[in-house]
Scaffold this motif. Sequence first.
Motif, PDB file in Angstrom:
ATOM      1  N   ALA A 189       0.871  -1.184   0.000  1.00  0.00           N
ATOM      2  CA  ALA A 189       0.000   0.000   0.000  1.00  0.00           C
ATOM      3  C   ALA A 189       0.898   1.219   0.000  1.00  0.00           C
ATOM      4  CB  ALA A 189      -0.887  -0.006   1.239  1.00  0.00           C
ATOM      5  N   ILE A 204       5.320   4.162   2.024  1.00  0.00           N
ATOM      6  CA  ILE A 204       4.719   2.924   2.536  1.00  0.00           C
ATOM      7  C   ILE A 204       4.763   2.859   4.061  1.00  0.00           C
ATOM      8  CG2 ILE A 204       5.175   1.569   0.433  1.00  0.00           C
ATOM      9  CD1 ILE A 204       7.496   0.226   2.073  1.00  0.00           C
ATOM     10  N   ARG A 222      13.124  -8.471   8.008  1.00  0.00           N
ATOM     11  CA  ARG A 222      13.096  -8.647   9.470  1.00  0.00           C
ATOM     12  C   ARG A 222      12.424  -7.456  10.171  1.00  0.00           C
ATOM     13  NH1 ARG A 222      15.429  -5.602  13.027  1.00  0.00           N
ATOM     14  NH2 ARG A 222      17.259  -5.432  11.701  1.00  0.00           N
ATOM     15  N   THR A 273       9.979  -5.433   9.002  1.00  0.00           N
ATOM     16  CA  THR A 273       8.525  -5.530   8.834  1.00  0.00           C
ATOM     17  C   THR A 273       7.965  -6.680   9.658  1.00  0.00           C
ATOM     18  OG1 THR A 273       8.591  -4.535   6.650  1.00  0.00           O
ATOM     19  CG2 THR A 273       6.712  -5.966   7.109  1.00  0.00           C
ATOM     20  N   GLU A 302       7.603  -5.656  13.157  1.00  0.00           N
ATOM     21  CA  GLU A 302       6.509  -4.691  13.269  1.00  0.00           C
ATOM     22  C   GLU A 302       5.148  -5.411  13.287  1.00  0.00           C
ATOM     23  OE1 GLU A 302       5.447  -1.402  10.234  1.00  0.00           O
ATOM     24  OE2 GLU A 302       7.559  -1.165  10.687  1.00  0.00           O
ATOM     25  N   LEU A 332      13.417 -12.528   6.068  1.00  0.00           N
ATOM     26  CA  LEU A 332      14.758 -12.282   5.523  1.00  0.00           C
ATOM     27  C   LEU A 332      15.607 -11.584   6.570  1.00  0.00           C
ATOM     28  CD1 LEU A 332      14.305 -10.972   1.861  1.00  0.00           C
ATOM     29  CD2 LEU A 332      15.034 -13.236   2.622  1.00  0.00           C
ATOM     30  N   THR A 333      16.772 -12.136   6.814  1.00  0.00           N
ATOM     31  CA  THR A 333      17.726 -11.507   7.729  1.00  0.00           C
ATOM     32  C   THR A 333      19.135 -11.939   7.342  1.00  0.00           C
ATOM     33  OG1 THR A 333      18.426 -11.259  10.038  1.00  0.00           O
ATOM     34  CG2 THR A 333      17.469 -13.381   9.437  1.00  0.00           C
ATOM     35  N   ARG A 334      20.102 -11.077   7.613  1.00  0.00           N
ATOM     36  CA  ARG A 334      21.511 -11.435   7.391  1.00  0.00           C
ATOM     37  C   ARG A 334      22.147 -11.901   8.689  1.00  0.00           C
ATOM     38  NH1 ARG A 334      20.506  -6.699   4.407  1.00  0.00           N
ATOM     39  NH2 ARG A 334      20.462  -7.146   2.166  1.00  0.00           N
ATOM     40  N   GLY A 364      18.303 -16.299   4.331  1.00  0.00           N
ATOM     41  CA  GLY A 364      19.386 -15.326   4.201  1.00  0.00           C
ATOM     42  C   GLY A 364      19.393 -14.595   2.872  1.00  0.00           C
ATOM     43  N   CYS A 420       5.854  -9.169   1.022  1.00  0.00           N
ATOM     44  CA  CYS A 420       5.036  -8.218   1.787  1.00  0.00           C
ATOM     45  C   CYS A 420       5.843  -7.066   2.374  1.00  0.00           C
ATOM     46  CB  CYS A 420       4.322  -8.957   2.915  1.00  0.00           C
ATOM     47  SG  CYS A 420       3.212 -10.241   2.344  1.00  0.00           S
ATOM     48  N   GLY A 452       9.501  -4.901   3.849  1.00  0.00           N
ATOM     49  CA  GLY A 452       9.262  -3.493   3.568  1.00  0.00           C
ATOM     50  C   GLY A 452      10.057  -2.955   2.397  1.00  0.00           C
ATOM     51  N   GLU A 477      13.178  -2.145   1.666  1.00  0.00           N
ATOM     52  CA  GLU A 477      14.396  -2.810   1.170  1.00  0.00           C
ATOM     53  C   GLU A 477      14.030  -4.085   0.406  1.00  0.00           C
ATOM     54  OE1 GLU A 477      17.321  -3.544   4.268  1.00  0.00           O
ATOM     55  OE2 GLU A 477      18.544  -4.775   2.932  1.00  0.00           O
ATOM     56  N   GLU A 507      14.468  -5.183  -3.653  1.00  0.00           N
ATOM     57  CA  GLU A 507      15.256  -6.357  -4.065  1.00  0.00           C
ATOM     58  C   GLU A 507      14.421  -7.373  -4.839  1.00  0.00           C
ATOM     59  OE1 GLU A 507      18.342  -6.227  -0.307  1.00  0.00           O
ATOM     60  OE2 GLU A 507      16.651  -7.597  -0.278  1.00  0.00           O
TER      61      GLU A 507
HETATM   62  N1  LIG Z   1       2.610  -0.007   3.237  1.00  0.00           N
HETATM   63  C1  LIG Z   1       2.989  -1.248   3.063  1.00  0.00           C
HETATM   64  O1  LIG Z   1       2.414  -1.983   2.244  1.00  0.00           O
HETATM   65  C2  LIG Z   1       4.131  -1.789   3.877  1.00  0.00           C
HETATM   66  C3  LIG Z   1       4.374  -3.164   3.881  1.00  0.00           C
HETATM   67  C4  LIG Z   1       5.473  -3.627   4.622  1.00  0.00           C
HETATM   68  C5  LIG Z   1       6.287  -2.743   5.314  1.00  0.00           C
HETATM   69  N2  LIG Z   1       5.996  -1.410   5.271  1.00  0.00           N
HETATM   70  C6  LIG Z   1       6.880  -0.437   5.948  1.00  0.00           C
HETATM   71  O2  LIG Z   1       8.219  -0.614   5.470  1.00  0.00           O
HETATM   72  C7  LIG Z   1       9.106  -0.114   6.495  1.00  0.00           C
HETATM   73  C8  LIG Z   1      10.193  -1.155   6.743  1.00  0.00           C
HETATM   74  O3  LIG Z   1      10.999  -1.282   5.583  1.00  0.00           O
HETATM   75  P1  LIG Z   1      12.593  -1.404   5.718  1.00  0.00           P
HETATM   76  O4  LIG Z   1      13.159  -1.236   4.367  1.00  0.00           O
HETATM   77  O5  LIG Z   1      13.042  -0.491   6.809  1.00  0.00           O
HETATM   78  O6  LIG Z   1      12.802  -2.872   6.314  1.00  0.00           O
HETATM   79  P2  LIG Z   1      12.422  -4.328   5.758  1.00  0.00           P
HETATM   80  O7  LIG Z   1      12.568  -4.374   4.267  1.00  0.00           O
HETATM   81  O8  LIG Z   1      11.127  -4.755   6.361  1.00  0.00           O
HETATM   82  O9  LIG Z   1      13.542  -5.217   6.466  1.00  0.00           O
HETATM   83  C9  LIG Z   1      14.898  -4.941   6.209  1.00  0.00           C
HETATM   84  C10 LIG Z   1      15.709  -6.062   6.833  1.00  0.00           C
HETATM   85  O10 LIG Z   1      15.436  -7.289   6.142  1.00  0.00           O
HETATM   86  C11 LIG Z   1      16.640  -8.032   6.031  1.00  0.00           C
HETATM   87  N3  LIG Z   1      16.968  -8.162   4.607  1.00  0.00           N
HETATM   88  C12 LIG Z   1      16.620  -7.355   3.598  1.00  0.00           C
HETATM   89  N4  LIG Z   1      17.066  -7.815   2.418  1.00  0.00           N
HETATM   90  C13 LIG Z   1      17.718  -8.960   2.689  1.00  0.00           C
HETATM   91  C14 LIG Z   1      18.412  -9.919   1.897  1.00  0.00           C
HETATM   92  N5  LIG Z   1      18.516  -9.801   0.553  1.00  0.00           N
HETATM   93  N6  LIG Z   1      18.975 -10.969   2.499  1.00  0.00           N
HETATM   94  C15 LIG Z   1      18.882 -11.133   3.836  1.00  0.00           C
HETATM   95  N7  LIG Z   1      18.228 -10.258   4.650  1.00  0.00           N
HETATM   96  C16 LIG Z   1      17.672  -9.192   4.089  1.00  0.00           C
HETATM   97  C17 LIG Z   1      17.688  -7.306   6.855  1.00  0.00           C
HETATM   98  O11 LIG Z   1      17.489  -7.776   8.170  1.00  0.00           O
HETATM   99  P3  LIG Z   1      18.679  -7.821   9.275  1.00  0.00           P
HETATM  100  O12 LIG Z   1      18.903  -6.411   9.676  1.00  0.00           O
HETATM  101  O13 LIG Z   1      18.105  -8.676  10.380  1.00  0.00           O
HETATM  102  O14 LIG Z   1      19.869  -8.467   8.625  1.00  0.00           O
HETATM  103  C18 LIG Z   1      17.216  -5.858   6.747  1.00  0.00           C
HETATM  104  O15 LIG Z   1      17.680  -5.036   7.785  1.00  0.00           O
HETATM  105  C19 LIG Z   1       8.264   0.134   7.733  1.00  0.00           C
HETATM  106  O16 LIG Z   1       7.982   1.532   7.817  1.00  0.00           O
HETATM  107  C20 LIG Z   1       6.993  -0.610   7.436  1.00  0.00           C
HETATM  108  O17 LIG Z   1       5.875  -0.065   8.107  1.00  0.00           O
HETATM  109  C21 LIG Z   1       4.940  -0.935   4.581  1.00  0.00           C
END
Ligand SMILES: NC(=O)c1ccc[n+]([C@@H]2O[C@H](COP(=O)([O-])OP(=O)(O)OC[C@H]3O[C@@H](n4cnc5c(N)ncnc54)[C@H](OP(=O)(O)O)[C@@H]3O)[C@@H](O)[C@H]2O)c1
Length: 178
Positions: A8, A15, A46, A48, A51, A64-66, A79, A99, A101, A103, A107
């Motif tokens: 969304a 987002i 990780r 999202t 959260e 997903l986490t490293r 990983g 789903c 977030g 990052e 990817e």
């Molecule tokens: N509106 C919507 O539809 C929606 C949906 C989902 C989320 N959101 C929002 O998105 C935001 C969060 O997004 P974000 O970018 O900060 O975080 P994210 O994408 O939820 O998580 C990032 C974490 O995922 C892991 N990761 C990412 N790519 C990876 C890969 N290729 N291999 C291994 N691990 C990987 C890492 O975890 P580690 O640090 O543990 O290594 C990284 O720190 C929040 O504000 C949330 O509310 C919105």
Amino acid sequence: MHLTMIAAMTRNRVIGTGSGKIPWHLPRDTKHFRDFTNGKHLVLGRVTFEEMSGWFTNQTPIVLTRDKSYTPDHGLKAGSIDEAISEAAGMGAEEIAVCGGAEVYSEALPYADELFLTLIDASIEGGAYFPDHEDGIEWEEINREAFPSDDENEYAMTFLHLRRVHPSSLRPPRLHRL
Ligand SMILES: NC(=O)c1ccc[n+]([C@@H]2O[C@H](COP(=O)([O-])OP(=O)(O)OC[C@H]3O[C@@H](n4cnc5c(N)ncnc54)[C@H](OP(=O)(O)O)[C@@H]3O)[C@@H](O)[C@H]2O)c1
């Protein structure tokens, strides 16, 4: 493996706040998300996943986490996106739903077959953004449903369903073998 993505976003592609919150209250979209993910294997970053703690019912989250020492309190961890897909395939899944977030959307976008986007009719300040899905990828519009704002949903929204045109020629090759 069929890779779908659900998100969304506002008119300015926000987002989330980037600090653990979704800056809107839209129960219609929450229901849409719950209905879409029902019974599916999900890929979440990780951040999202944490959260959404306590949210999952019959979905299988793959987090997903490293961080090799991380253990999610629900579902599985992976990983990389490739590893998440292999895990889901190993459990017999034919679809994996990404789903977020921000990052993870960035990817996974090159591999997405379908997008389910909620377009929120507002510009809101935030700290996390959906990537430019039209940059270098051609999409066919499958469906579009618009809803006005109402007493429960503070903004108007449109549910947009897009399917990638010419998937095999545009997707990076590494997922073809899965
Ligand atoms: N509106 C919507 O539809 C929606 C949906 C989902 C989320 N959101 C929002 O998105 C935001 C969060 O997004 P974000 O970018 O900060 O975080 P994210 O994408 O939820 O998580 C990032 C974490 O995922 C892991 N990761 C990412 N790519 C990876 C890969 N290729 N291999 C291994 N691990 C990987 C890492 O975890 P580690 O640090 O543990 O290594 C990284 O720190 C929040 O504000 C949330 O509310 C919105």
